[in-house]
Design a protein around this motif. Structure first.
Motif, PDB file in Angstrom:
ATOM      1  N   ALA A  73       0.836  -1.208   0.000  1.00 46.22           N
ATOM      2  CA  ALA A  73       0.000   0.000   0.000  1.00 46.22           C
ATOM      3  C   ALA A  73       0.868   1.253   0.000  1.00 46.22           C
ATOM      4  CB  ALA A  73      -0.909   0.004   1.226  1.00 46.22           C
ATOM      5  N   PRO A  74       0.406   2.305  -0.657  1.00 44.98           N
ATOM      6  CA  PRO A  74       1.167   3.570  -0.646  1.00 44.98           C
ATOM      7  C   PRO A  74       1.238   4.154   0.757  1.00 44.98           C
ATOM      8  CG  PRO A  74      -1.019   3.885  -1.611  1.00 44.98           C
ATOM      9  CD  PRO A  74      -0.831   2.412  -1.454  1.00 44.98           C
ATOM     10  N   GLU A  75       2.336   4.802   1.057  1.00 43.14           N
ATOM     11  CA  GLU A  75       2.533   5.398   2.378  1.00 43.14           C
ATOM     12  C   GLU A  75       1.561   6.558   2.558  1.00 43.14           C
ATOM     13  OE1 GLU A  75       4.029   5.818   6.153  1.00 43.14           O
ATOM     14  OE2 GLU A  75       4.530   4.252   4.689  1.00 43.14           O
ATOM     15  N   LEU A  76       0.906   6.578   3.720  1.00 39.36           N
ATOM     16  CA  LEU A  76      -0.009   7.669   4.042  1.00 39.36           C
ATOM     17  C   LEU A  76       0.737   8.713   4.862  1.00 39.36           C
ATOM     18  CD1 LEU A  76      -3.169   5.594   5.054  1.00 39.36           C
ATOM     19  CD2 LEU A  76      -2.679   6.654   2.849  1.00 39.36           C
ATOM     20  N   SER A  77       0.428   9.979   4.628  1.00 42.25           N
ATOM     21  CA  SER A  77       1.097  11.043   5.362  1.00 42.25           C
ATOM     22  C   SER A  77       0.118  11.741   6.291  1.00 42.25           C
ATOM     23  CB  SER A  77       1.710  12.064   4.402  1.00 42.25           C
ATOM     24  OG  SER A  77       0.703  12.663   3.613  1.00 42.25           O
ATOM     25  N   SER A  78       0.586  12.088   7.475  1.00 44.62           N
ATOM     26  CA  SER A  78      -0.182  12.858   8.453  1.00 44.62           C
ATOM     27  C   SER A  78       0.822  13.537   9.369  1.00 44.62           C
ATOM     28  CB  SER A  78      -1.147  11.962   9.240  1.00 44.62           C
ATOM     29  OG  SER A  78      -0.551  10.733   9.602  1.00 44.62           O
ATOM     30  N   PRO A  79       0.644  14.836   9.638  1.00 44.05           N
ATOM     31  CA  PRO A  79       1.717  15.646  10.232  1.00 44.05           C
ATOM     32  C   PRO A  79       2.214  15.194  11.595  1.00 44.05           C
ATOM     33  CG  PRO A  79      -0.362  16.864  10.132  1.00 44.05           C
ATOM     34  CD  PRO A  79      -0.534  15.643   9.302  1.00 44.05           C
ATOM     35  N   ILE A  80       1.322  14.899  12.541  1.00 40.79           N
ATOM     36  CA  ILE A  80       1.772  14.535  13.883  1.00 40.79           C
ATOM     37  C   ILE A  80       2.448  13.175  13.885  1.00 40.79           C
ATOM     38  CG2 ILE A  80       1.055  14.061  16.256  1.00 40.79           C
ATOM     39  CD1 ILE A  80       1.014  16.999  15.488  1.00 40.79           C
ATOM     40  N   MET A  81       1.842  12.194  13.222  1.00 40.32           N
ATOM     41  CA  MET A  81       2.467  10.875  13.174  1.00 40.32           C
ATOM     42  C   MET A  81       3.811  10.913  12.465  1.00 40.32           C
ATOM     43  SD  MET A  81      -0.696   8.231  12.594  1.00 40.32           S
ATOM     44  CE  MET A  81       0.433   6.832  12.528  1.00 40.32           C
ATOM     45  N   ASP A  82       3.883  11.646  11.349  1.00 42.74           N
ATOM     46  CA  ASP A  82       5.138  11.709  10.602  1.00 42.74           C
ATOM     47  C   ASP A  82       6.242  12.397  11.403  1.00 42.74           C
ATOM     48  OD1 ASP A  82       3.806  10.495   8.556  1.00 42.74           O
ATOM     49  OD2 ASP A  82       3.512  12.312   7.375  1.00 42.74           O
ATOM     50  N   LEU A  83       5.869  13.416  12.182  1.00 40.09           N
ATOM     51  CA  LEU A  83       6.855  14.213  12.898  1.00 40.09           C
ATOM     52  C   LEU A  83       7.177  13.653  14.288  1.00 40.09           C
ATOM     53  CD1 LEU A  83       8.508  16.849  12.617  1.00 40.09           C
ATOM     54  CD2 LEU A  83       6.618  18.042  13.726  1.00 40.09           C
ATOM     55  N   ILE A  84       6.142  13.336  15.061  1.00 39.22           N
ATOM     56  CA  ILE A  84       6.330  12.926  16.455  1.00 39.22           C
ATOM     57  C   ILE A  84       6.407  11.409  16.615  1.00 39.22           C
ATOM     58  CG2 ILE A  84       5.495  13.236  18.820  1.00 39.22           C
ATOM     59  CD1 ILE A  84       6.100  15.847  17.369  1.00 39.22           C
ATOM     60  N   TYR A  85       5.610  10.701  15.806  1.00 39.83           N
ATOM     61  CA  TYR A  85       5.567   9.241  15.889  1.00 39.83           C
ATOM     62  C   TYR A  85       5.921   8.619  14.536  1.00 39.83           C
ATOM     63  CZ  TYR A  85       2.858  10.007  20.207  1.00 39.83           C
ATOM     64  OH  TYR A  85       2.436  10.395  21.460  1.00 39.83           O
ATOM     65  N   PRO A  86       7.140   8.861  14.031  1.00 36.51           N
ATOM     66  CA  PRO A  86       7.516   8.309  12.724  1.00 36.51           C
ATOM     67  C   PRO A  86       7.619   6.783  12.775  1.00 36.51           C
ATOM     68  CG  PRO A  86       9.425   9.246  13.825  1.00 36.51           C
ATOM     69  CD  PRO A  86       8.238   9.607  14.665  1.00 36.51           C
ATOM     70  N   ALA A  87       7.855   6.187  11.624  1.00 35.54           N
ATOM     71  CA  ALA A  87       7.826   4.730  11.491  1.00 35.54           C
ATOM     72  C   ALA A  87       8.731   4.021  12.487  1.00 35.54           C
ATOM     73  CB  ALA A  87       8.202   4.337  10.064  1.00 35.54           C
ATOM     74  N   ASN A  88       9.899   4.604  12.800  1.00 34.11           N
ATOM     75  CA  ASN A  88      10.822   3.916  13.711  1.00 34.11           C
ATOM     76  C   ASN A  88      10.360   3.957  15.168  1.00 34.11           C
ATOM     77  OD1 ASN A  88      11.312   6.641  14.117  1.00 34.11           O
ATOM     78  ND2 ASN A  88      13.534   6.425  14.256  1.00 34.11           N
ATOM     79  N   LYS A  89       9.252   4.693  15.453  1.00 36.21           N
ATOM     80  CA  LYS A  89       8.711   4.721  16.808  1.00 36.21           C
ATOM     81  C   LYS A  89       7.378   3.979  16.897  1.00 36.21           C
ATOM     82  CE  LYS A  89      11.089   8.968  18.130  1.00 36.21           C
ATOM     83  NZ  LYS A  89      10.976  10.336  18.670  1.00 36.21           N
ATOM     84  N   ARG A  90       7.023   3.297  15.819  1.00 37.49           N
ATOM     85  CA  ARG A  90       5.817   2.468  15.814  1.00 37.49           C
ATOM     86  C   ARG A  90       6.217   1.003  15.968  1.00 37.49           C
ATOM     87  NH1 ARG A  90       3.794   5.316  10.260  1.00 37.49           N
ATOM     88  NH2 ARG A  90       4.167   7.471  10.971  1.00 37.49           N
ATOM     89  N   GLU A  91       5.374   0.251  16.644  1.00 32.63           N
ATOM     90  CA  GLU A  91       5.730  -1.130  16.968  1.00 32.63           C
ATOM     91  C   GLU A  91       4.486  -2.004  16.996  1.00 32.63           C
ATOM     92  OE1 GLU A  91       7.411  -3.560  20.892  1.00 32.63           O
ATOM     93  OE2 GLU A  91       7.820  -1.415  20.675  1.00 32.63           O
ATOM     94  N   GLN A  92       4.632  -3.232  16.517  1.00 28.41           N
ATOM     95  CA  GLN A  92       3.562  -4.214  16.654  1.00 28.41           C
ATOM     96  C   GLN A  92       3.699  -4.857  18.037  1.00 28.41           C
ATOM     97  OE1 GLN A  92       4.046  -5.257  11.970  1.00 28.41           O
ATOM     98  NE2 GLN A  92       3.148  -6.871  13.223  1.00 28.41           N
ATOM     99  N   TYR A  93       2.743  -4.541  18.892  1.00 31.10           N
ATOM    100  CA  TYR A  93       2.823  -4.913  20.311  1.00 31.10           C
ATOM    101  C   TYR A  93       1.929  -6.126  20.556  1.00 31.10           C
ATOM    102  CZ  TYR A  93       2.815  -4.096  25.402  1.00 31.10           C
ATOM    103  OH  TYR A  93       2.947  -4.210  26.766  1.00 31.10           O
ATOM    104  N   PRO A  94       2.493  -7.256  20.976  1.00 30.50           N
ATOM    105  CA  PRO A  94       1.746  -8.517  21.024  1.00 30.50           C
ATOM    106  C   PRO A  94       0.853  -8.692  22.249  1.00 30.50           C
ATOM    107  CG  PRO A  94       3.986  -8.896  21.739  1.00 30.50           C
ATOM    108  CD  PRO A  94       3.903  -7.434  21.351  1.00 30.50           C
TER     109      PRO A  94
END
Length: 327
Positions: A24-45
């Protein structure tokens, strides 16, 4: 006539969902992109986020005399209490008559697949909802509408720092030096425990405009450069954030950053956005950013398509500072 759902089961399988996310194409949104970028997202079991798993502050430790016992790290790692993230769940009903045409087109690249349109719209809606939760987290808490309820989904992480304003940017006698002194004070407050080497100042529209005016009339602009909606100062940047989300409680659009305020954030702090385990057996209770599934309905004959996610943005409140009104 019994509908052959073999293609449908294949379309909504866990493997197909994972593949769709990867392609899927990458979606952009200002707060997630700036404060919670991809390296701060995690699949939490897990469906419960333990407090002991939340980002912990890192402080320097005392040294010990040789032969003495080690310094015990603070915090109880055995605690089991925590937060229960609320899920985002969307649905769309497809009548059996429409479903026959859809099933015939699955896998046909030359024909538009209605299911692709539905699932992609759900993925974008989940992303917009996650962005709204992330935006609220900058206040140190989440207070979000619950479907068909007067109650709200409430989570508290603590209280961010605050900054008083002795002279507003548009007051008589205001100058760039005074504005910078206020902003540097905010930067100092979010520079704790080794963080603060990368700081952004989020500004509302009026606050940003007033700061631009101070720069234009200043005899010494300190080499400030302007890039679209961003002012680059030595040591930090100021970004005009004209972003909002729909508040279902007030039935209005709510600005992420108040028109007259500034918000300083240390971007190098360990802000964290786990995607928790989904309440969906067909997903094997996996922790994915988005998962689409379906359920058959007998009367009237149809299927309900579901899109699910369970995001939980966790801010570092000590690395956030809000100003009072600057204009």
């Amino acid at each position: 006539m019994m509908i052959d759902t073999a293609n449908l089961n294949k379309y909504f399988s866990l493997e197909a969902n994972i593949k769709r996310l990867e392609e899927a194409p990458e979606l952009s949104s200002p707060i997630m992109d700036l404060i919670y970028p991809a390296n701060k997202r995690e699949q939490y079991p897990s469906s419960i986020v333990k407090k002991s798993d939340l980002p912990a502050e890192i402080k320097n430790a005392p040294v010990i005399v040789r032969g003495d016992s080690a310094y015990e790290m603070p915090g109880k790692l055995t605690t089991i209490n925590g937060y229960e993230p609320y899920p985002v769940e969307l649905s769309k009903r497809i009548p059996a008559g429409d479903l026959n045409d859809i099933l015939a087109n699955i896998g046909n690249a030359k024909k538009s697949n209605v299911l692709d349109v539905i699932t992609e719209r759900m993925r974008k809606t989940v992303r917009a909802t996650t962005e709204a939760l992330a935006a609220q987290s900058l206040t140190g808490s989440i207070s979000y509408a619950i479907k068909d309820s007067e109650d709200v989904y409430s989570v508290s992480f603590g209280t961010p720092k605050d900054q008083i304003v002795s002279k507003k940017f548009n007051a008589s006698g205001a100058d760039l030096a005074g504005a910078l002194e206020l902003i540097y004070s905010m930067c100092d407050k979010v520079s704790v425990n080794g963080y603060g080497q990368n700081i952004v100042i989020l500004a509302g529209r009026s606050a940003f405009s007033a700061l631009v005016k101070l720069i234009t009339v200043s005899e010494n602009s300190l080499g400030v450069t302007v890039e679209k909606n961003e002012l680059l100062f030595p040591g930090f940047s100021v970004v005009r954030l004209a972003s909002s989300y729909y508040d279902y409680k007030t039935k209005t659009n709510k600005q992420v950053i108040d028109d007259k305020k500034l918000c300083a954030v240390a971007l190098d702090a360990p802000f964290w956005l786990p995607y928790c385990a989904l309440d969906d057996i067909s997903a094997n209770l996996a922790s994915l950013p988005f998962f689409a599934s379906y359920e058959e309905v007998k009367n009237p004959s149809a299927i309900d398509v579901f899109g699910r996610s369970k995001p939980f943005p966790v801010p570092v409140v000590d690395c956030i500072c809000w100003s009072a009104d600057v204009v």
